[in-house]
Design a protein around this motif. Structure first.
Motif, PDB file in Angstrom:
ATOM      1  N   LEU A   1       0.801  -1.219   0.000  1.00  0.00           N
ATOM      2  CA  LEU A   1       0.000   0.000   0.000  1.00  0.00           C
ATOM      3  C   LEU A   1       0.836   1.273   0.000  1.00  0.00           C
ATOM      4  O   LEU A   1       0.286   2.367  -0.099  1.00  0.00           O
ATOM      5  CB  LEU A   1      -0.999   0.002   1.161  1.00  0.00           C
TER       6      LEU A   1
ATOM      7  N   SER B   1      -4.266   6.088   0.327  1.00  0.00           N
ATOM      8  CA  SER B   1      -4.886   5.070   1.181  1.00  0.00           C
ATOM      9  C   SER B   1      -4.922   5.537   2.635  1.00  0.00           C
ATOM     10  O   SER B   1      -3.917   6.035   3.155  1.00  0.00           O
ATOM     11  CB  SER B   1      -4.103   3.752   1.088  1.00  0.00           C
TER      12      SER B   1
ATOM     13  N   VAL C   1      -3.117  -4.056   3.805  1.00  0.00           N
ATOM     14  CA  VAL C   1      -4.325  -4.633   3.225  1.00  0.00           C
ATOM     15  C   VAL C   1      -4.855  -5.636   4.252  1.00  0.00           C
ATOM     16  O   VAL C   1      -4.173  -6.614   4.570  1.00  0.00           O
ATOM     17  CB  VAL C   1      -4.032  -5.354   1.894  1.00  0.00           C
TER      18      VAL C   1
ATOM     19  N   ARG D   1     -13.637  -4.223   0.077  1.00  0.00           N
ATOM     20  CA  ARG D   1     -12.665  -3.229   0.578  1.00  0.00           C
ATOM     21  C   ARG D   1     -11.250  -3.603   0.140  1.00  0.00           C
ATOM     22  O   ARG D   1     -10.476  -2.742  -0.261  1.00  0.00           O
ATOM     23  CB  ARG D   1     -12.754  -3.136   2.095  1.00  0.00           C
TER      24      ARG D   1
ATOM     25  N   ASP E   1     -10.797  -2.607  -3.413  1.00  0.00           N
ATOM     26  CA  ASP E   1     -10.597  -1.157  -3.543  1.00  0.00           C
ATOM     27  C   ASP E   1      -9.149  -0.776  -3.250  1.00  0.00           C
ATOM     28  O   ASP E   1      -8.525  -0.022  -4.007  1.00  0.00           O
ATOM     29  CB  ASP E   1     -11.513  -0.391  -2.588  1.00  0.00           C
ATOM     30  N   LEU E   2      -8.616  -1.286  -2.143  1.00  0.00           N
ATOM     31  CA  LEU E   2      -7.241  -0.962  -1.750  1.00  0.00           C
ATOM     32  C   LEU E   2      -6.234  -1.478  -2.774  1.00  0.00           C
ATOM     33  O   LEU E   2      -5.298  -0.770  -3.154  1.00  0.00           O
ATOM     34  CB  LEU E   2      -6.938  -1.549  -0.367  1.00  0.00           C
TER      35      LEU E   2
ATOM     36  N   SER F   1      -6.204   0.462  -6.128  1.00  0.00           N
ATOM     37  CA  SER F   1      -5.501   1.735  -5.980  1.00  0.00           C
ATOM     38  C   SER F   1      -3.986   1.540  -5.976  1.00  0.00           C
ATOM     39  O   SER F   1      -3.244   2.258  -6.663  1.00  0.00           O
ATOM     40  CB  SER F   1      -5.959   2.427  -4.696  1.00  0.00           C
TER      41      SER F   1
END
Length: 157
Positions: free
Chosen positions: A114, A120, A125, A136, A139-140, A143
């Protein structure tokens, strides 16, 4: 042509987070026409699921967004992976320690995935295995995959 950039995603069992990242990033590089320039793999730090397909919940959540996790199979992180890959991207602190301890002298230093998702709100994660956080997690990871691809384009290609 130069050697391809090699990217390895790492989580605990290689059935939820890292295969999700594997499938998403693979689709991103295919869409960018960079299949011959970037190689992707995934693995886990624990050997409970070696040879197993991704968790059906991860496969279903990914499929709803157009990602195919079905061909992937879990494998264990090997000491040589830290020499073979240019990026070793782990999902959380625990797996960062496990990966780093595996081959402390390896060419590539594992890092939190991340870090490539600058907007973020979290650094890790979360593991959705015992819950229902698969959307979710997607989504992370989406990105971070976008940020990683931008980084590789800018610094490695």
């Amino acid at each position: 042509m130069p050697e391809p950039v090699r990217v390895l995603f790492v989580c605990m069992g290689n059935i939820c987070r890292s295969p999700t990242a594997h499938a998403i990033f693979l689709k991103r590089i295919e869409e960018a026409g960079l299949e011959d320039r970037i190689v992707v793999d995934s693995c886990g730090t624990g050997g409970w699921h070696i040879g197993d397909p991704p968790d059906p919940r991860a496969t279903e959540a990914g499929a709803r967004r157009g990602y195919d996790l079905s061909p992937l199979r879990a494998r264990l992180l090997r000491p040589g992976d830290l020499d073979a890959f240019d990026y070793v991207l782990v999902m959380d602190q625990d797996n960062l320690v496990r990966s780093s301890d595996l081959n402390p002298g390896g060419r590539t230093r594992p890092e939190l995935f991340l870090a490539y998702a600058p907007d973020s709100p979290v650094d890790e994660v979360p593991d959705p295995y015992y819950g229902d956080g698969f959307e979710r997690v997607l989504d992370l990871i989406e990105s971070a995959c976008d940020g990683l691809l931008d980084h590789i384009r800018e610094h490695r290609l």
